[in-house]
Design a protein around this motif. Sequence first.
Motif, PDB file in Angstrom:
ATOM      1  N   ALA A  60      51.372 111.527   9.697  1.00 22.37           N
ATOM      2  CA  ALA A  60      50.784 111.536   8.672  1.00 22.37           C
ATOM      3  C   ALA A  60      49.451 110.626   8.598  1.00 22.37           C
ATOM      4  O   ALA A  60      48.445 110.898   8.139  1.00 22.37           O
ATOM      5  CB  ALA A  60      51.509 111.215   7.325  1.00 22.37           C
ATOM      6  N   GLU A  61      49.710 109.444   9.264  1.00 20.68           N
ATOM      7  CA  GLU A  61      48.763 108.314   9.157  1.00 20.68           C
ATOM      8  C   GLU A  61      47.782 108.499  10.039  1.00 20.68           C
ATOM      9  O   GLU A  61      46.520 108.427   9.740  1.00 20.68           O
ATOM     10  CB  GLU A  61      49.420 106.925   9.479  1.00 20.68           C
TER      11      GLU A  61
ATOM     12  N   SER B  47      48.826 111.082   3.156  1.00 11.93           N
ATOM     13  CA  SER B  47      49.978 110.486   2.686  1.00 11.93           C
ATOM     14  C   SER B  47      51.182 111.131   3.262  1.00 11.93           C
ATOM     15  O   SER B  47      51.152 112.399   3.460  1.00 11.93           O
ATOM     16  CB  SER B  47      50.006 110.548   0.927  1.00 11.93           C
ATOM     17  N   ASP B  48      52.331 110.577   3.310  1.00 10.95           N
ATOM     18  CA  ASP B  48      53.399 111.305   3.762  1.00 10.95           C
ATOM     19  C   ASP B  48      53.815 112.721   2.586  1.00 10.95           C
ATOM     20  O   ASP B  48      54.168 113.862   3.368  1.00 10.95           O
ATOM     21  CB  ASP B  48      54.877 110.565   3.469  1.00 10.95           C
ATOM     22  N   HIS B  49      53.564 112.488   1.818  1.00 14.57           N
ATOM     23  CA  HIS B  49      53.756 113.633   0.558  1.00 14.57           C
ATOM     24  C   HIS B  49      52.753 114.962   1.024  1.00 14.57           C
ATOM     25  O   HIS B  49      53.016 115.804   1.104  1.00 14.57           O
ATOM     26  CB  HIS B  49      53.374 113.183  -0.980  1.00 14.57           C
TER      27      HIS B  49
ATOM     28  N   THR C 294      57.327 109.501  14.372  1.00 14.60           N
ATOM     29  CA  THR C 294      57.876 109.950  13.084  1.00 14.60           C
ATOM     30  C   THR C 294      57.019 110.731  12.426  1.00 14.60           C
ATOM     31  O   THR C 294      55.703 110.806  12.457  1.00 14.60           O
ATOM     32  CB  THR C 294      58.373 108.533  12.156  1.00 14.60           C
ATOM     33  N   ILE C 295      57.559 111.419  11.418  1.00 19.40           N
ATOM     34  CA  ILE C 295      56.525 112.198  10.330  1.00 19.40           C
ATOM     35  C   ILE C 295      55.515 111.352   9.606  1.00 19.40           C
ATOM     36  O   ILE C 295      54.284 111.818   9.489  1.00 19.40           O
ATOM     37  CB  ILE C 295      57.276 113.013   9.398  1.00 19.40           C
ATOM     38  N   SER C 296      56.015 109.879   9.210  1.00 20.88           N
ATOM     39  CA  SER C 296      55.132 109.179   8.845  1.00 20.88           C
ATOM     40  C   SER C 296      53.811 108.646   9.840  1.00 20.88           C
ATOM     41  O   SER C 296      52.829 108.540   9.352  1.00 20.88           O
ATOM     42  CB  SER C 296      55.809 107.853   8.188  1.00 20.88           C
TER      43      SER C 296
ATOM     44  N   HIS D 163      53.791 116.632   4.179  1.00 21.00           N
ATOM     45  CA  HIS D 163      55.168 117.365   3.962  1.00 21.00           C
ATOM     46  C   HIS D 163      54.224 118.763   3.333  1.00 21.00           C
ATOM     47  O   HIS D 163      54.956 119.580   3.702  1.00 21.00           O
ATOM     48  CB  HIS D 163      55.863 116.688   3.209  1.00 21.00           C
TER      49      HIS D 163
END
Length: 346
Positions: free
Chosen positions: A268-269, A274-276, A263-265, A279
């Motif tokens: 990001a980790e 952060s997810d933001h 996943t994108i999350s 993105h």
Amino acid sequence: MVRTATAQQGSAAAPATVLASAATGVIDLIERNRGDPDSILGNARVRSVDLSSPYNELILAQFCNLFEEAARQTGNDNFGLHFGKSFRPQHLGAIGYAAISSPTLYTALRNMEVYFPAHQGQSSFGLIPDGDMLWLSYRIFDPHIEQRRQDAELSIGMFLNIFRHALGQDWTPLEIRFEHQAPDGASEHEKVFGAPVRFGRRTNAFAFRRCELNTRMPTQDPYLFSVIEPFLKSRFDLSRNPEDFASKVRNQIKLHLGDVAPTISEMAEIFGMSDHSFHRELREHGLTFQELVTAARKELALHYVNDPTIPLTEVAHSLGYSELSAFSRAFRGWTGLSPQRYRRSR
């Protein structure tokens, strides 16, 4: 930093490179195996001056050819295995010193994962969780490099020695895996690594216990790391080079593809964002996460379908497709052929 004559700076089509520090000691090992360094270097199209500084860049394909040619000419089919076995982490240059100057084994591996593109291009280095174990995985994704057995074996040996730097020289992994098929004399691999060795697998990797990540590095040195990090950042800056960012994300997706896509999350980790923020990086580079997942799947699909020993159902599941039919539709969209027809045509 000095580039070799064959590396083309600033070209979008420039080949993948590796810092010459990764070849430290290769001439000595060739001579100990009664090989002719000039002949081996010449056939690999590597000049001796290219090896004179750890900051020089070698074209990755020529680096791999150097070790394949050394194995061929010396008659030592396990040349890369022996090279990696005795390779000290410091000899990896900046990324090696970044690892051993880190406070713990976890931060050492994290620093290597983040900055590995500064050391070697079109390759992946990263950790894959598996219950109470972790796998350290390494692969070259440059499609032009087909002969890379020696590189895989020497690289796994190098990375193991970073673990032994922290955990002691008697430490052994739980299991070793290689992409290539078992060579003649493969029994020596288990003696060198002290662990079961499996061949013909999805990637080059070794397994270890998750709890070992907490081990403190005996040579931690915050000042040394602060000196090295700017050099690594200067060679690889995600925010400065859009293509590097896309390549880095694709490679991490490849490492984490399984029964389902990451996943994108999760991505990001991995990048410490952060997810933001993740993105935002994608938007600023004109990318979407789904595009990168699709590109990663396509690159891996072409690699796996080219290997007739891997069943197509296994290829589909490895890329996160629940059914072979879904994978076949996607593959036909990429190539115009079904996986079966593409494999026959190759």
